[in-house]
Design a protein around this motif. Structure first.
Motif, PDB file in Angstrom:
ATOM      1  N   LEU A  75       0.592  -0.811   0.232  1.00 24.73           N
ATOM      2  CA  LEU A  75       0.163   0.004   0.278  1.00 24.73           C
ATOM      3  C   LEU A  75       0.908   1.105  -0.137  1.00 24.73           C
ATOM      4  O   LEU A  75       1.867   1.337   0.354  1.00 24.73           O
ATOM      5  N   PRO A  76       0.354   2.415  -0.577  1.00 26.94           N
ATOM      6  CA  PRO A  76       1.356   4.011  -0.159  1.00 26.94           C
ATOM      7  C   PRO A  76       1.183   3.321   1.430  1.00 26.94           C
ATOM      8  O   PRO A  76       0.439   3.477   2.177  1.00 26.94           O
ATOM      9  N   GLY A  77       2.628   4.087   1.312  1.00 25.66           N
ATOM     10  CA  GLY A  77       2.724   4.538   2.941  1.00 25.66           C
ATOM     11  C   GLY A  77       4.263   5.306   2.990  1.00 25.66           C
ATOM     12  O   GLY A  77       5.038   5.291   2.481  1.00 25.66           O
ATOM     13  N   PHE A  78       4.595   5.517   4.742  1.00 20.28           N
ATOM     14  CA  PHE A  78       5.389   5.730   5.325  1.00 20.28           C
ATOM     15  C   PHE A  78       6.056   5.786   6.643  1.00 20.28           C
ATOM     16  O   PHE A  78       5.302   5.140   7.468  1.00 20.28           O
ATOM     17  N   THR A  79       7.407   5.580   6.633  1.00 17.20           N
ATOM     18  CA  THR A  79       7.682   5.379   7.664  1.00 17.20           C
ATOM     19  C   THR A  79       8.713   7.332   8.527  1.00 17.20           C
ATOM     20  O   THR A  79       9.346   7.612   7.824  1.00 17.20           O
ATOM     21  N   CYS A  80       8.173   7.323   9.570  1.00 18.97           N
ATOM     22  CA  CYS A  80       9.284   8.358  10.551  1.00 18.97           C
ATOM     23  C   CYS A  80       9.339   7.555  11.832  1.00 18.97           C
ATOM     24  O   CYS A  80       8.887   7.178  12.220  1.00 18.97           O
ATOM     25  N   ALA A  90       9.948   4.348  16.374  1.00 21.48           N
ATOM     26  CA  ALA A  90       9.043   4.216  14.832  1.00 21.48           C
ATOM     27  C   ALA A  90       7.662   4.682  14.517  1.00 21.48           C
ATOM     28  O   ALA A  90       6.875   3.793  15.133  1.00 21.48           O
ATOM     29  N   ILE A  91       7.258   4.915  13.145  1.00 16.60           N
ATOM     30  CA  ILE A  91       5.471   5.151  13.266  1.00 16.60           C
ATOM     31  C   ILE A  91       5.329   5.091  11.672  1.00 16.60           C
ATOM     32  O   ILE A  91       6.162   5.867  11.198  1.00 16.60           O
ATOM     33  N   HIS A  92       4.906   4.874  11.403  1.00 19.08           N
ATOM     34  CA  HIS A  92       4.379   4.055  10.159  1.00 19.08           C
ATOM     35  C   HIS A  92       2.960   4.990   9.934  1.00 19.08           C
ATOM     36  O   HIS A  92       1.758   4.771  10.207  1.00 19.08           O
ATOM     37  N   LEU A  93       1.951   5.154   8.569  1.00 18.36           N
ATOM     38  CA  LEU A  93       1.204   5.535   7.783  1.00 18.36           C
ATOM     39  C   LEU A  93       1.054   4.223   6.686  1.00 18.36           C
ATOM     40  O   LEU A  93       2.244   5.004   5.401  1.00 18.36           O
ATOM     41  N   ARG A  94      -0.213   3.838   6.785  1.00 20.11           N
ATOM     42  CA  ARG A  94      -0.626   3.278   5.084  1.00 20.11           C
ATOM     43  C   ARG A  94      -1.517   4.348   4.741  1.00 20.11           C
ATOM     44  O   ARG A  94      -2.927   4.127   5.644  1.00 20.11           O
TER      45      ARG A  94
END
Length: 187
Positions: A75-80, A90-94
């Protein structure tokens, strides 16, 4: 203690990220040792490519391997990376473009984990608050988050950021089919 910030994963913090995994911390709540091994291997092969893989809003990366070994499209997403001047977690958004719906194998729009030596200091709560405008910026009207019922710390993080309990649910078979709790944060 410095303020909690979110950083795009970058070479200057890679050693701290690697050291956290070598200590046993996993960047994901569901993949444990498999995620640690995969990330350490990817870092050893090509650190720059690994860092690039953590920011994939177009979902161009390889398929995702689930805990049961099956694979699904990315899926589209990124980690900060969470920082207070040093690595905290770490925190991830998808997401899926054009909808808040997620496939059944995705346990929520957001996942986060804090290294053990930084827990209880409010980093997860602040990191989630900092991530919410980024979720709004990709077009989401709400984010769903899941946790185990006994994970009181995670429930507090979600509730502190405006999360509302939606109810209990059964996790996808790839995650063992166990019961979890679903929360929603309106954006």
């Amino acid at each position: 203690m410095s303020a909690t910030t979110l950083l795009r994963p970058a070479p200057h913090a890679l050693d701290a990220y690697r050291d956290a995994m070598l200590s046993g911390w996993s960047p994901y709540n569901v993949a444990g040792d498999a995620a640690i091994r995969a990330h350490l291997g990817a870092i050893a092969r090509d650190p720059d490519a690994f860092l690039d893989s953590l920011h994939d809003p177009e979902a161009r990366g390889a398929p995702i391997t689930l805990p049961d070994g099956s694979t699904v499209p990315r899926l589209p997403g990124f980690t900060c990376w969470i920082s207070d001047g040093s690595f905290c977690g770490a925190i991830h958004l998808r997401w899926q473009n054009g909808t808040e719906d997620l496939p059944t194998h995705v346990l929520g729009h957001v996942g986060y984990t804090v290294v053990p030596w930084k827990r209880g200091q409010g980093h997860a709560t602040r990191a989630l608050g900092l991530l919410l405008p980024k979720a709004r910026a990709v077009g989401l009207r709400h984010v769903d988050l899941t946790t185990e019922a006994e994970n009181l710390a995670s429930r507090k993080v979600i509730l502190a950021n405006g999360g509302m309990p939606v109810g209990r649910f059964r996790k996808d078979a790839a995650f063992g089919g166990e019961e979890g709790m679903l929360f929603r944060i309106p954006l």
